[in-house]
Design a protein around this motif. Sequence first.
Motif, PDB file in Angstrom:
ATOM      1  N   GLY A 327       0.793  -1.226   0.000  1.00  0.00           N
ATOM      2  CA  GLY A 327       0.000   0.000   0.000  1.00  0.00           C
ATOM      3  C   GLY A 327       0.822   1.271   0.000  1.00  0.00           C
ATOM      4  O   GLY A 327       0.276   2.371  -0.055  1.00  0.00           O
ATOM      5  N   CYS A 328       2.166   1.145   0.067  1.00  0.00           N
ATOM      6  CA  CYS A 328       3.024   2.344   0.059  1.00  0.00           C
ATOM      7  C   CYS A 328       3.220   2.849  -1.371  1.00  0.00           C
ATOM      8  O   CYS A 328       3.323   2.064  -2.312  1.00  0.00           O
ATOM      9  CB  CYS A 328       4.390   2.038   0.677  1.00  0.00           C
ATOM     10  N   ILE A 329       3.276   4.177  -1.524  1.00  0.00           N
ATOM     11  CA  ILE A 329       3.639   4.800  -2.798  1.00  0.00           C
ATOM     12  C   ILE A 329       4.847   5.700  -2.533  1.00  0.00           C
ATOM     13  O   ILE A 329       4.733   6.689  -1.802  1.00  0.00           O
ATOM     14  CB  ILE A 329       2.481   5.609  -3.399  1.00  0.00           C
ATOM     15  N   ILE A 330       5.991   5.306  -3.084  1.00  0.00           N
ATOM     16  CA  ILE A 330       7.230   6.080  -2.911  1.00  0.00           C
ATOM     17  C   ILE A 330       7.401   6.902  -4.186  1.00  0.00           C
ATOM     18  O   ILE A 330       7.906   6.421  -5.191  1.00  0.00           O
ATOM     19  CB  ILE A 330       8.433   5.148  -2.675  1.00  0.00           C
ATOM     20  N   SER A 331       6.943   8.130  -4.122  1.00  0.00           N
ATOM     21  CA  SER A 331       6.878   8.987  -5.313  1.00  0.00           C
ATOM     22  C   SER A 331       8.010  10.008  -5.283  1.00  0.00           C
ATOM     23  O   SER A 331       7.927  11.027  -4.586  1.00  0.00           O
ATOM     24  CB  SER A 331       5.515   9.694  -5.359  1.00  0.00           C
ATOM     25  N   GLY A 332       9.100   9.688  -6.007  1.00  0.00           N
ATOM     26  CA  GLY A 332      10.206  10.639  -6.102  1.00  0.00           C
ATOM     27  C   GLY A 332      10.910  10.886  -4.785  1.00  0.00           C
ATOM     28  O   GLY A 332      11.479  11.951  -4.563  1.00  0.00           O
ATOM     29  N   THR A 333      10.908   9.903  -3.892  1.00  0.00           N
ATOM     30  CA  THR A 333      11.506  10.040  -2.556  1.00  0.00           C
ATOM     31  C   THR A 333      12.668   9.083  -2.410  1.00  0.00           C
ATOM     32  O   THR A 333      12.603   7.936  -2.859  1.00  0.00           O
ATOM     33  CB  THR A 333      10.457   9.729  -1.463  1.00  0.00           C
ATOM     34  N   GLU A 334      13.725   9.522  -1.741  1.00  0.00           N
ATOM     35  CA  GLU A 334      14.858   8.655  -1.422  1.00  0.00           C
ATOM     36  C   GLU A 334      14.661   8.083  -0.025  1.00  0.00           C
ATOM     37  O   GLU A 334      14.584   8.824   0.956  1.00  0.00           O
ATOM     38  CB  GLU A 334      16.158   9.461  -1.478  1.00  0.00           C
ATOM     39  N   VAL A 335      14.550   6.765   0.062  1.00  0.00           N
ATOM     40  CA  VAL A 335      14.344   6.081   1.347  1.00  0.00           C
ATOM     41  C   VAL A 335      15.578   5.236   1.647  1.00  0.00           C
ATOM     42  O   VAL A 335      15.952   4.374   0.852  1.00  0.00           O
ATOM     43  CB  VAL A 335      13.082   5.179   1.293  1.00  0.00           C
ATOM     44  N   ARG A 336      16.221   5.487   2.790  1.00  0.00           N
ATOM     45  CA  ARG A 336      17.429   4.733   3.158  1.00  0.00           C
ATOM     46  C   ARG A 336      17.311   4.187   4.576  1.00  0.00           C
ATOM     47  O   ARG A 336      16.928   4.919   5.494  1.00  0.00           O
ATOM     48  CB  ARG A 336      18.671   5.636   3.091  1.00  0.00           C
ATOM     49  N   ASN A 337      17.665   2.918   4.745  1.00  0.00           N
ATOM     50  CA  ASN A 337      17.723   2.282   6.071  1.00  0.00           C
ATOM     51  C   ASN A 337      16.487   2.592   6.914  1.00  0.00           C
ATOM     52  O   ASN A 337      16.582   2.909   8.096  1.00  0.00           O
ATOM     53  CB  ASN A 337      18.984   2.726   6.832  1.00  0.00           C
ATOM     54  N   SER A 338      15.330   2.507   6.280  1.00  0.00           N
ATOM     55  CA  SER A 338      14.084   2.869   6.961  1.00  0.00           C
ATOM     56  C   SER A 338      13.075   1.732   6.886  1.00  0.00           C
ATOM     57  O   SER A 338      13.211   0.810   6.071  1.00  0.00           O
ATOM     58  CB  SER A 338      13.491   4.142   6.353  1.00  0.00           C
ATOM     59  N   LEU A 339      12.081   1.800   7.752  1.00  0.00           N
ATOM     60  CA  LEU A 339      11.025   0.792   7.797  1.00  0.00           C
ATOM     61  C   LEU A 339       9.676   1.497   7.673  1.00  0.00           C
ATOM     62  O   LEU A 339       9.339   2.348   8.504  1.00  0.00           O
ATOM     63  CB  LEU A 339      11.129   0.001   9.108  1.00  0.00           C
ATOM     64  N   LEU A 340       8.949   1.174   6.609  1.00  0.00           N
ATOM     65  CA  LEU A 340       7.660   1.822   6.341  1.00  0.00           C
ATOM     66  C   LEU A 340       6.535   0.803   6.506  1.00  0.00           C
ATOM     67  O   LEU A 340       6.555  -0.268   5.896  1.00  0.00           O
ATOM     68  CB  LEU A 340       7.621   2.391   4.923  1.00  0.00           C
ATOM     69  N   PHE A 341       5.556   1.154   7.335  1.00  0.00           N
ATOM     70  CA  PHE A 341       4.375   0.309   7.519  1.00  0.00           C
ATOM     71  C   PHE A 341       3.416   0.526   6.338  1.00  0.00           C
ATOM     72  O   PHE A 341       3.717   1.254   5.401  1.00  0.00           O
ATOM     73  CB  PHE A 341       3.704   0.639   8.852  1.00  0.00           C
ATOM     74  N   THR A 342       2.241  -0.098   6.402  1.00  0.00           N
ATOM     75  CA  THR A 342       1.304  -0.057   5.286  1.00  0.00           C
ATOM     76  C   THR A 342       0.771   1.357   5.017  1.00  0.00           C
ATOM     77  O   THR A 342       0.643   2.177   5.919  1.00  0.00           O
ATOM     78  CB  THR A 342       0.100  -0.986   5.555  1.00  0.00           C
ATOM     79  N   GLN A 343       0.480   1.599   3.732  1.00  0.00           N
ATOM     80  CA  GLN A 343      -0.230   2.809   3.287  1.00  0.00           C
ATOM     81  C   GLN A 343       0.521   4.100   3.603  1.00  0.00           C
ATOM     82  O   GLN A 343      -0.086   5.103   3.959  1.00  0.00           O
ATOM     83  CB  GLN A 343      -1.633   2.880   3.928  1.00  0.00           C
TER      84      GLN A 343
END
Length: 419
Positions: A327-343
């Motif tokens: 359910g995640c949308i990573i739109s033009g974002t830099e994600v490093r060493n992170s934990l993303l829950f739903t949505q």
Amino acid sequence: MADMTRLSQRSMAFVLAGGRGSRLKELTDRRVKPAVYFGGKTRIIDFALSNAVNSGIRRMAVATQYKAHSLIRHCQRGWNFFRAERNEFLDILPASQRVSEEMWYRGTADAVTQNIDIVDSYGIEYIVILAGDHIYKMDYEIMLRQHVEQGADVTVGCLTVPRADASAFGVMAVDAHSQITSFLEKPADPPSTPEDPTKALASMGIYVFNWKYLRELLIADAADPNSSHDFGNDLIPEIVKGGKAVAHRFDDSCVRGEGAPSYWRDVGTLDAFWEANIDLTDFTPELDLWDQSWPIWTYSESVPPAKFIHDEKDRRGVAISSMVSGGCIISGTEVRNSLLFTQVHTNSYAVLDHSVVLPNVVINRSARLRKCVIDRGVEIPTGLVVGEDPVEDAKFFRVSEKGTTLITKDMVEAWKAAQ
């Protein structure tokens, strides 16, 4: 020996899940600690419940008290697969003043005492008392077998910890046969284990009893005006003095991969919560959530797969050494060493670094977030920078001793009002 293999089928798990967990600060303002999110899609209580199911225990009760709605709803949605006609169930036992109109649960033992009639109705021989707020994988059947084989009145689950760190726990002194000779609450000079002078045995808050034996103890304890009605403070020390209390080492029943260390965490502070979640993004995490032989069950939302969009300089949807849930949308974002829950939805030019993002968060453009824990449902304003100036961060957000920053809805509203 044939009968010994079915101890879990003659047992129930009684999960104590009423504690607020105030050291998690605003993260437990709206939910009890066992209901706090962990690991991308689970909640803390799922570990104790999953251990019970995977150990073969199909009868469970969860005693709730503080701000229990989130926990009760999670159990109803995620743990509704038990079938009563097969003599399996999960009962929610809120503190409902069943004994007296003034009386909530007064302690961990009292939570069981007030539900003696319900436990009686289960028709069980053994009861496994569990804390609902720790992260670990353990086969309770092994602990049950030790309890029966050693003829114990109580078997206490114990962590082997460095003696220098043991002062924060209830500590056991044991003899060569693992019988507990003394139980000391947070001692300044902890006793060592018989086999290693540098190690001590710390209580995990996990106990196995024969139900008939515990039932009598609880009734006597309820009548004692000087008791705090607590397992660790009252019942266990009494059994150590006058009965047979045995220590069960977690190393003997910890479920782990070959060569992996035994894993147990109390994620009771912001720093410990952040660290245990971020550890899951390691190349080979110590906690194996991918092990299909010992799954962590939970409520699984029906959401689409994660999606990554945009591929331009400084505007690339990318995640490196991270866990990203459905359910995640990573739109033009830099994600490093992170934990993303739903949505979780992120927007262009934003950067997430070493951050734990709970469900349904929106991160707007050009936000930069480092070493953050973001509570459920927060909308991060455009251009917000957190994690680069702790003095500035502390004006609006909760900054921990080790520099973890907690961001909640109320904090964001206060920040907005000051702009």
